[in-house]
Motif scaffolding. Sequence first.
Motif, PDB file in Angstrom:
ATOM      1  N   VAL A   5       3.298   2.854  -8.702  1.00  0.00           N
ATOM      2  CA  VAL A   5       3.213   3.322  -7.322  1.00  0.00           C
ATOM      3  C   VAL A   5       4.538   3.866  -6.788  1.00  0.00           C
ATOM      4  N   ARG A   6       5.586   3.787  -7.589  1.00  0.00           N
ATOM      5  CA  ARG A   6       6.917   4.186  -7.121  1.00  0.00           C
ATOM      6  C   ARG A   6       6.964   5.624  -6.612  1.00  0.00           C
ATOM      7  N   ASP A   7       6.442   6.580  -7.381  1.00  0.00           N
ATOM      8  CA  ASP A   7       6.509   7.988  -6.967  1.00  0.00           C
ATOM      9  C   ASP A   7       5.673   8.230  -5.712  1.00  0.00           C
ATOM     10  N   LEU A   8       4.489   7.656  -5.673  1.00  0.00           N
ATOM     11  CA  LEU A   8       3.647   7.825  -4.482  1.00  0.00           C
ATOM     12  C   LEU A   8       4.311   7.189  -3.264  1.00  0.00           C
ATOM     13  N   GLY A   9       4.942   6.035  -3.464  1.00  0.00           N
ATOM     14  CA  GLY A   9       5.650   5.381  -2.367  1.00  0.00           C
ATOM     15  C   GLY A   9       6.792   6.225  -1.844  1.00  0.00           C
ATOM     16  N   ARG A  10       7.508   6.859  -2.745  1.00  0.00           N
ATOM     17  CA  ARG A  10       8.620   7.734  -2.322  1.00  0.00           C
ATOM     18  C   ARG A  10       8.095   8.908  -1.496  1.00  0.00           C
ATOM     19  N   GLN A  11       6.967   9.459  -1.923  1.00  0.00           N
ATOM     20  CA  GLN A  11       6.392  10.577  -1.179  1.00  0.00           C
ATOM     21  C   GLN A  11       6.005  10.144   0.235  1.00  0.00           C
ATOM     22  N   LEU A  12       5.383   8.997   0.344  1.00  0.00           N
ATOM     23  CA  LEU A  12       4.986   8.516   1.665  1.00  0.00           C
ATOM     24  C   LEU A  12       6.207   8.156   2.500  1.00  0.00           C
ATOM     25  N   ARG A  13       7.209   7.559   1.873  1.00  0.00           N
ATOM     26  CA  ARG A  13       8.441   7.202   2.598  1.00  0.00           C
ATOM     27  C   ARG A  13       9.105   8.440   3.184  1.00  0.00           C
ATOM     28  N   ARG A  14       9.069   9.564   2.455  1.00  0.00           N
ATOM     29  CA  ARG A  14       9.629  10.812   2.995  1.00  0.00           C
ATOM     30  C   ARG A  14       8.813  11.321   4.186  1.00  0.00           C
ATOM     31  N   ALA A  15       7.510  11.044   4.173  1.00  0.00           N
ATOM     32  CA  ALA A  15       6.643  11.511   5.265  1.00  0.00           C
ATOM     33  C   ALA A  15       6.805  10.662   6.530  1.00  0.00           C
ATOM     34  N   ILE A  16       7.083   9.353   6.361  1.00  0.00           N
ATOM     35  CA  ILE A  16       7.205   8.450   7.527  1.00  0.00           C
ATOM     36  C   ILE A  16       8.439   7.550   7.366  1.00  0.00           C
ATOM     37  N   PRO A  17       9.620   8.148   7.380  1.00  0.00           N
ATOM     38  CA  PRO A  17      10.835   7.373   7.103  1.00  0.00           C
ATOM     39  C   PRO A  17      11.116   6.274   8.130  1.00  0.00           C
ATOM     40  N   ALA A  18      10.783   6.489   9.382  1.00  0.00           N
ATOM     41  CA  ALA A  18      11.060   5.478  10.400  1.00  0.00           C
ATOM     42  C   ALA A  18      10.245   4.211  10.147  1.00  0.00           C
ATOM     43  N   VAL A  19       9.014   4.368   9.705  1.00  0.00           N
ATOM     44  CA  VAL A  19       8.168   3.209   9.399  1.00  0.00           C
ATOM     45  C   VAL A  19       8.793   2.412   8.258  1.00  0.00           C
ATOM     46  N   TYR A  20       9.233   3.098   7.222  1.00  0.00           N
ATOM     47  CA  TYR A  20       9.832   2.412   6.073  1.00  0.00           C
ATOM     48  C   TYR A  20      11.159   1.754   6.438  1.00  0.00           C
ATOM     49  N   ARG A  21      11.950   2.398   7.301  1.00  0.00           N
ATOM     50  CA  ARG A  21      13.203   1.766   7.754  1.00  0.00           C
ATOM     51  C   ARG A  21      12.898   0.486   8.536  1.00  0.00           C
ATOM     52  N   GLY A  22      11.885   0.554   9.385  1.00  0.00           N
ATOM     53  CA  GLY A  22      11.489  -0.625  10.150  1.00  0.00           C
ATOM     54  C   GLY A  22      10.993  -1.746   9.249  1.00  0.00           C
ATOM     55  N   TYR A  23      10.199  -1.393   8.252  1.00  0.00           N
ATOM     56  CA  TYR A  23       9.698  -2.400   7.318  1.00  0.00           C
ATOM     57  C   TYR A  23      10.848  -3.010   6.517  1.00  0.00           C
ATOM     58  N   ALA A  24      11.785  -2.196   6.090  1.00  0.00           N
ATOM     59  CA  ALA A  24      12.934  -2.707   5.338  1.00  0.00           C
ATOM     60  C   ALA A  24      13.760  -3.668   6.180  1.00  0.00           C
ATOM     61  N   ALA A  25      13.931  -3.352   7.451  1.00  0.00           N
ATOM     62  CA  ALA A  25      14.679  -4.244   8.344  1.00  0.00           C
ATOM     63  C   ALA A  25      13.940  -5.567   8.514  1.00  0.00           C
ATOM     64  N   LEU A  26      12.617  -5.517   8.673  1.00  0.00           N
ATOM     65  CA  LEU A  26      11.822  -6.729   8.789  1.00  0.00           C
ATOM     66  C   LEU A  26      11.906  -7.551   7.507  1.00  0.00           C
ATOM     67  N   HIS A  27      11.779  -6.895   6.377  1.00  0.00           N
ATOM     68  CA  HIS A  27      11.878  -7.554   5.071  1.00  0.00           C
ATOM     69  C   HIS A  27      13.203  -8.295   4.939  1.00  0.00           C
TER      70      HIS A  27
END
Length: 124
Positions: A5-27
């Motif tokens: 899922v790594r490549d698909l995850g990277r594609q989605l992360r590029r589409a919604i970077p703020a969501v991924y930054r927020g999730y990383a901070a929560l993590h």
Amino acid sequence: MRDEVRDLGRQLRRAIPAVYRGYAALHDAALRDGALDGRTKELIALAIAVTRECDGCIAAHAQGASGQGASEAQVAEAIGVAILMNGGPATVYGPRAFDAFREFAAAASDSGQDRAAADLTTHP
């Protein structure tokens, strides 16, 4: 699993970077040492991953538990609690989590042995 899922995850992360930054901070905030240490938190997360039947989460938290120095006995007992709380499905995903932990622990041990051997050859 993580590689699949790594490549698909990277594609989605590029589409919604703020969501991924927020999730990383929560993590990071949730797994940071506090009243519970990081190892205990990774064991809790691994047990929840078994209960949620999430292979990606199992891989991530098996690796996290290994990195935090969890023992096989600690992982097995955490998985036992997941089996208690989740019943039959945890008897399928629990062994998967235990195997993932063993894989990451062996890799960490191997690379630690490689570093120790390199230290012996470079330092008298």
